[in-house]
Design an enzyme around this catalytic site. Structure first.
Site, PDB file in Angstrom:
ATOM      1  N   GLN A   9       0.370  -1.467   0.165  1.00  0.00           N
ATOM      2  CA  GLN A   9       0.125  -0.448  -0.087  1.00  0.00           C
ATOM      3  C   GLN A   9       0.985   0.923  -0.005  1.00  0.00           C
ATOM      4  OE1 GLN A   9      -3.536  -0.145   3.114  1.00  0.00           O
ATOM      5  NE2 GLN A   9      -4.065   1.142   2.638  1.00  0.00           N
ATOM      6  N   SER A  88       4.446  -6.447   3.075  1.00  0.00           N
ATOM      7  CA  SER A  88       3.113  -6.057   3.774  1.00  0.00           C
ATOM      8  C   SER A  88       2.185  -6.539   2.254  1.00  0.00           C
ATOM      9  CB  SER A  88       2.686  -4.740   4.430  1.00  0.00           C
ATOM     10  OG  SER A  88       1.670  -4.762   4.715  1.00  0.00           O
ATOM     11  N   LEU A  89       0.965  -5.655   1.917  1.00  0.00           N
ATOM     12  CA  LEU A  89       0.038  -6.283   1.141  1.00  0.00           C
ATOM     13  C   LEU A  89       0.590  -7.223  -0.326  1.00  0.00           C
ATOM     14  CD1 LEU A  89      -3.020  -5.531  -0.601  1.00  0.00           C
ATOM     15  CD2 LEU A  89      -1.770  -4.190  -1.158  1.00  0.00           C
ATOM     16  N   ARG A 113      -9.267  -8.378   3.147  1.00  0.00           N
ATOM     17  CA  ARG A 113      -7.936  -7.833   3.952  1.00  0.00           C
ATOM     18  C   ARG A 113      -8.712  -6.360   3.627  1.00  0.00           C
ATOM     19  NH1 ARG A 113      -2.766  -5.229   3.730  1.00  0.00           N
ATOM     20  NH2 ARG A 113      -0.948  -6.525   4.374  1.00  0.00           N
ATOM     21  N   HIS A 195       0.853  -3.540  10.875  1.00  0.00           N
ATOM     22  CA  HIS A 195       1.480  -4.567  12.218  1.00  0.00           C
ATOM     23  C   HIS A 195       1.119  -3.946  13.124  1.00  0.00           C
ATOM     24  CE1 HIS A 195       1.732  -5.945   7.925  1.00  0.00           C
ATOM     25  NE2 HIS A 195       1.868  -5.165   7.707  1.00  0.00           N
TER      26      HIS A 195
END
Length: 291
Positions: A9, A88-89, A113, A195
């Site tokens: 992101q 991450s993503l 998500r 996170h």
């Protein structure tokens, strides 16, 4: 060995993916399929929307995922990863790229998500901050000593760490980090504490969706954010993905392990060049390129 890396992101930009749609029949089919799966025209927002439109949670994560995955699928025979990783993503993009997830299941999980994270953000005011110029151990210690919830969330490269938590705790930690000699400790314009333990409601929701999804044996190892090591077992990949939202993104360690595992060229697949910059800061001898 060819390592392919997938951004998260924040890499989105107005007009993203329009060139793929115009040039490739495969891309057109996948974009149209995505519109149907999501129940709205994400292509309209990606190709013609403003930066503000792209910031909507239901759009941002699927948009970055679609750009990365569809780009990888248009590379044809030249796309031969020996290993993959995603920030991450981006880990979900990487899992479609190496065959662990199919396109439809990957997109559904990304959409779930995004929605789950949005809900978690609305439950409690929370934020993240970028910290530059301090050793990881110093940042971790200050987070531990700060009252409230604040943790190290993204280990991006040596001397660049992102912290995450309650607004007040992050602000207090930023002051203490500056006093400890941080070059910068800057609160980021994000919707919540990704996170960190504050993502627990989202983690539970996403874990339930992951549990219902079929994971296949990957074509090559993925270096996951949580473990930083090469994983090829579908069930283990699944378990690691279930805890990703509340665990830190250990990007520095993942890249170091990929290099130790034989990676000679890192190709960033998706919008932007942020990950290439981070790889060069982790190891200035590493070779990087864009797909």
């Amino acid at each position: 060995m060819n390592a392919y890396i997938f951004p998260g992101q924040g890499a989105q930009f107005s007009g993203m993916g329009a060139d793929l749609y115009e040039k490739s029949e495969t891309a057109r089919e996948l974009f149209e399929q995505a519109n149907q799966i999501l129940g709205f025209s994400i292509t309209d927002v990606m190709f013609k929307g403003s930066d503000e439109d792209l910031k909507q949670t239901k759009v941002t994560q699927p948009a970055v995922f679609l750009h990365s995955v569809i780009l990888s699928k248009t590379l044809g025979e030249s796309f031969k990863p020996d290993m993959v990783a995603g920030h991450s993503l981006g880990e979900l993009s990487a899992l479609v790229a190496n065959g662990t997830l199919n396109f439809e299941d990957g997109l559904k999980l990304v959409s779930q998500r995004a929605m789950a994270m949005q809900k978690a953000c609305e439950l409690q005011p929370s934020t993240m901050a970028a910290v530059l110029g301090l050793e990881d151990a110093v940042v971790e210690k200050i987070c531990e000593e700060t009252e409230g919830i604040v943790v190290a969330a993204n280990y991006n490269c040596p001397g660049q760490l992102v912290i995450s938590g309650e607004v007040e705790a992050v602000n207090k930690a930023c002051e203490a980090l500056k006093e400890a000699g941080a070059r910068r400790a800057l609160v980021l314009p994000v919707g919540g504490a990704f996170h960190s333990p504050l993502m627990e409601p989202a983690r539970e929701e996403l874990a339930a969706a992951i549990a219902q999804t079929k994971f296949h044996k990957p074509a090559c190892p993925i270096y996951q954010n949580v473990t930083t090591t090469a994983v090829t077992d579908a069930e283990e990949i699944k378990k690691n993905l279930m805890v990703q939202l509340t665990a830190p993104v250990k990007w520095t360690q993942s890249i170091q392990n990929m290099i130790a595992g034989g990676a000679t060229l890192f190709t960033e697949v998706g919008p932007g060049k942020v990950l290439q910059g981070l790889v060069k800061k982790i190891d200035r001898n590493a070779e990087v390129t864009s797909a």
